[in-house]
Design a protein around this motif. Structure first.
Motif, PDB file in Angstrom:
ATOM      1  N   GLY B 171       0.621  -1.176   0.513  1.00  0.00           N
ATOM      2  CA  GLY B 171       0.288   0.023  -0.123  1.00  0.00           C
ATOM      3  C   GLY B 171       0.767   1.064   0.096  1.00  0.00           C
ATOM      4  N   GLU B 173       0.730   4.164   1.811  1.00  0.00           N
ATOM      5  CA  GLU B 173       1.183   4.807   2.180  1.00  0.00           C
ATOM      6  C   GLU B 173       2.313   4.215   3.733  1.00  0.00           C
ATOM      7  OE1 GLU B 173      -1.530   7.659   4.297  1.00  0.00           O
ATOM      8  OE2 GLU B 173      -2.626   5.901   3.913  1.00  0.00           O
ATOM      9  N   ILE B 235      -2.140   4.732  11.175  1.00  0.00           N
ATOM     10  CA  ILE B 235      -1.694   4.450   9.128  1.00  0.00           C
ATOM     11  C   ILE B 235      -2.496   2.969   9.485  1.00  0.00           C
ATOM     12  CG2 ILE B 235      -1.395   4.604   7.360  1.00  0.00           C
ATOM     13  CD1 ILE B 235       0.908   6.719   7.909  1.00  0.00           C
ATOM     14  N   ASP B 237      -3.161  -0.193   5.726  1.00  0.00           N
ATOM     15  CA  ASP B 237      -2.980  -0.030   4.575  1.00  0.00           C
ATOM     16  C   ASP B 237      -3.644  -1.476   4.028  1.00  0.00           C
ATOM     17  OD1 ASP B 237      -2.822   1.640   1.988  1.00  0.00           O
ATOM     18  OD2 ASP B 237      -0.729   2.256   2.715  1.00  0.00           O
ATOM     19  N   HIS B 243       0.160  -2.202   8.606  1.00  0.00           N
ATOM     20  CA  HIS B 243      -0.106  -0.097   9.441  1.00  0.00           C
ATOM     21  C   HIS B 243       1.068  -0.174   9.293  1.00  0.00           C
ATOM     22  CE1 HIS B 243       1.270  -1.618  13.775  1.00  0.00           C
ATOM     23  NE2 HIS B 243       1.359  -0.842  13.711  1.00  0.00           N
ATOM     24  N   SER B 388      -7.532   4.499   8.821  1.00  0.00           N
ATOM     25  CA  SER B 388      -6.505   5.402   9.221  1.00  0.00           C
ATOM     26  C   SER B 388      -6.767   6.374  10.519  1.00  0.00           C
ATOM     27  CB  SER B 388      -5.709   5.847   8.299  1.00  0.00           C
ATOM     28  OG  SER B 388      -5.011   5.233   7.596  1.00  0.00           O
ATOM     29  N   SER B 397      -6.508  -0.827  13.740  1.00  0.00           N
ATOM     30  CA  SER B 397      -5.088  -1.847  13.216  1.00  0.00           C
ATOM     31  C   SER B 397      -5.763  -3.376  13.362  1.00  0.00           C
ATOM     32  CB  SER B 397      -3.695  -1.201  12.926  1.00  0.00           C
ATOM     33  OG  SER B 397      -3.092  -1.350  14.148  1.00  0.00           O
TER      34      SER B 397
END
Lengths: 159, 411
Positions: B171, B173, B235, B237, B243, B388, B397
């Motif tokens: 991902g 990010e 975050i 992702d 995460h 997120s 997460s």
């Protein structure tokens, strides 16, 4: 100091250290070291590969006291005790004031459930100042070399 | 193997509930070996820096499967099952080494550095007697080869053609946060393992659980190093399974939530006698003092002040797992930086002042839920979704992990 006197002095230091840890008198632990004493726990695998990573590292008595404070007041772990066996100590004179000592150790960890585990085995590689504070020997350096690369669950109490 | 969905169903509450059975059931364990570890996922296999020369190899695991990771003669990183085609014996017996080929010690079948079978001892027999027939095809049972992708010095392997390219899998990010730490060539400082008395998933949930950090790890809060009121975030992702959580130097809030709730962690009031333990250099230059990144199923990349490490969780049965730590610095580090990283190694690992509790806590969850296979754990911090968040009082997460796990398990 004769060889016999030297051996008695070193053996006495090693025994007092082991009993202090095993009796949970951790507050006495920093006193076994000189003020700028070094304490390191490493694995034999990393040592043989020339890799410096420690599991624990203290570069002064103040750092040892911080470790004890953290264990007493911050870190969370189940009640447990150690029982050390220390043997086969080899002693080499460095100069008139210092010796190197190499010993084997095993450490059994006893949990409150009664589970007793052979928790760690290895060597102590010590550099000892013979007449430290109070005329007693103290560690300038104690390197704990673990035979195994793996620790069961956690290693909270020092070895 | 029959689908796990024929044996159990997921609770109707969805991601806010996790059946304790998933940590205890041998059928779940067997299914996830196939569907997760040998499925359309990427497993971390090691650092490129561990294999600097052609012929360098290490052994590791993908789930239960033993694996050889190797740099071949042309410098390409290869990975293959550590299993002889003949009787299934291990090909590489050592943790690491350098070799020109692999030879099974059992009957001396040989393999090249890509895991291809190159020789069968006495294949044509001896003195015209014995041996295999000309149409025998032992190669058909060769060790399985992995797809390998090296991303910023991290080696990932997958047995599935369906796993997307690693950067897509991470991902955008998470990939960016990974590049942030793996910004230049690294050097290994050492490795060790922690044997955890718990299912592997309890550990990876612990890594993703930003809620526990300042509540379980009292070293942080006692020394006012990290509070949930500090600026940071989480975050999620890569379809939920990956995460990043992070926190910044500049603190926000007063931390009075701790005193108000009378938590143990409010019991502060002593300082470090030797504060050089925490002497920190903002080497990446963005004020992020702590970043924990995970990639489904079992990879963790850590920056805690100047302590950098990769962690790999390897299942060892339903209630045991091995956590492999490899600490590193940058190849360009000077002596002072190496000394700093070694001092900060006190914070991490099985003796870590801020991490030792994790090994015990996952074991407490394994033991506490032993009679609760039909009951459910609760994951409702921060709501019920996977997104997120700028608050770490959140289990988003962790829910993301279960979203990914259920997708692979078809449950």
């Amino acid at each position: 100091m004769s060889d016999i006197e030297l051996r008695i002095a070193v053996d006495n230091l090693l025994a007092r250290y082991a009993h202090a840890i095993d009796d949970d008198r951790l507050e006495e632990w920093p006193g076994f070291f000189v003020e700028q004493g070094i304490y390191r726990i490493v694995t034999a695998e990393n040592l043989e590969r020339g890799l410096p990573l420690p599991l624990m590292l203290a570069e002064s008595r103040a750092m040892l006291r911080d470790r004890v404070n953290a264990l007493r007041r911050a870190n969370v772990y189940e009640a447990q005790r150690y029982r050390h066996g220390v043997s086969s100590t080899l002693i080499d004179r460095i100069d008139s004031a210092r010796v190197r000592a190499t010993s084997n150790f095993i450490c059994v960890r006893i949990m409150q459930s009664g589970e007793s585990l052979l928790f760690a085995s290895g060597r102590y590689l010590d550099r000892i100042l013979l007449e430290g504070e109070g005329g007693l020997p103290q560690f300038e350096e104690r390197v704990v070399v673990l035979d195994s690369r793996a620790i069961d669950t956690l290693l909270a109490i020092p070895l | 193997m029959s689908a796990i969905s024929e044996k159990m169903s997921w609770p109707e509450e969805g991601l806010t509930r996790v059946p304790y059975r998933v940590y205890q059931d041998q059928e779940v364990y067997a299914c996830e070996q196939q569907a997760v570890f040998r499925g359309a996922t990427w497993t971390f296999l090691g650092l490129e820096a561990e294999l600097p020369e052609p012929g360098d190899y290490k052994t590791t695991f993908v789930g239960d499967m033993p694996v050889v990771v190797c740099r071949d003669e042309s410098g390409v990183t290869r990975a293959f099952e550590n299993r002889c085609a003949h009787r299934g014996a291990l090909l590489a017996l050592k943790n690491r080494g350098n070799t020109r080929e692999f030879a099974c010690v059992y009957h001396n079948w040989t393999y090249d550095l890509s895991g291809k079978l190159t020789g069968v001892a006495f294949r044509r027999g001896v003195n015209g007697k014995g041996g295999m027939s000309a149409d025998a095809k032992p190669e058909s049972q060769s060790p399985r080869s992995f797809r390998v992708e090296v991303y910023c010095g991290l080696i990932f392997g997958s047995l599935s053609a369906d796993a997307p390219p690693i950067e897509t899998y991470l991902g955008p990010e998470v990939a960016a946060r990974l590049r942030r730490v793996m910004k230049e060539p690294v050097k290994v400082l050492g490795t060790y393992s922690q044997l955890l008395p718990s299912n592997w998933k309890l550990y990876i949930e612990n890594v993703k659980d930003t809620y526990h950090a300042s509540l379980l790890h009292l070293f942080f809060t006692t020394f006012r190093l990290n509070r949930l009121s500090q600026k940071g975030g989480v975050i999620v992702d890569g379809d939920g399974g990956n995460h990043v959580s992070y926190s910044m130097t500049n603190t926000g809030g007063t931390g009075s939530e701790y005193e108000r709730d009378k938590m143990r962690s409010a019991d502060a009031g002593f300082g470090l006698e030797a504060p050089q333990l925490l002497e920190y250099v903002d080497e990446i230059g963005d004020g992020v003092t702590l970043q924990i990144l995970s990639v489904f199923p079992g990879f963790v990349l850590q920056q805690i002040f100047n302590s950098l490490a990769v962690r790999q969780i390897i299942p060892k049965g339903i209630d045991r797992s091995e956590l492999v730590w490899t600490c590193f610095g940058y190849a360009s580090d000077d002596e002072a930086m190496t000394a700093r990283r070694l001092r900060q190694a006190n914070l991490i690992g099985p003796s870590g002042l801020i991490s030792m509790e994790d090994g015990a806590a996952t074991g407490f969850a394994q033991r506490g839920s032993a009679g609760a296979g039909n009951l459910l754990s609760v994951l409702e911090m921060g709501g019920s979704d996977v997104a997120s968040s700028d608050s770490r009082v959140n289990e988003t997460s962790v829910r993301g992990f279960w979203k990914a796990w259920r997708r692979h398990m078809k449950l």
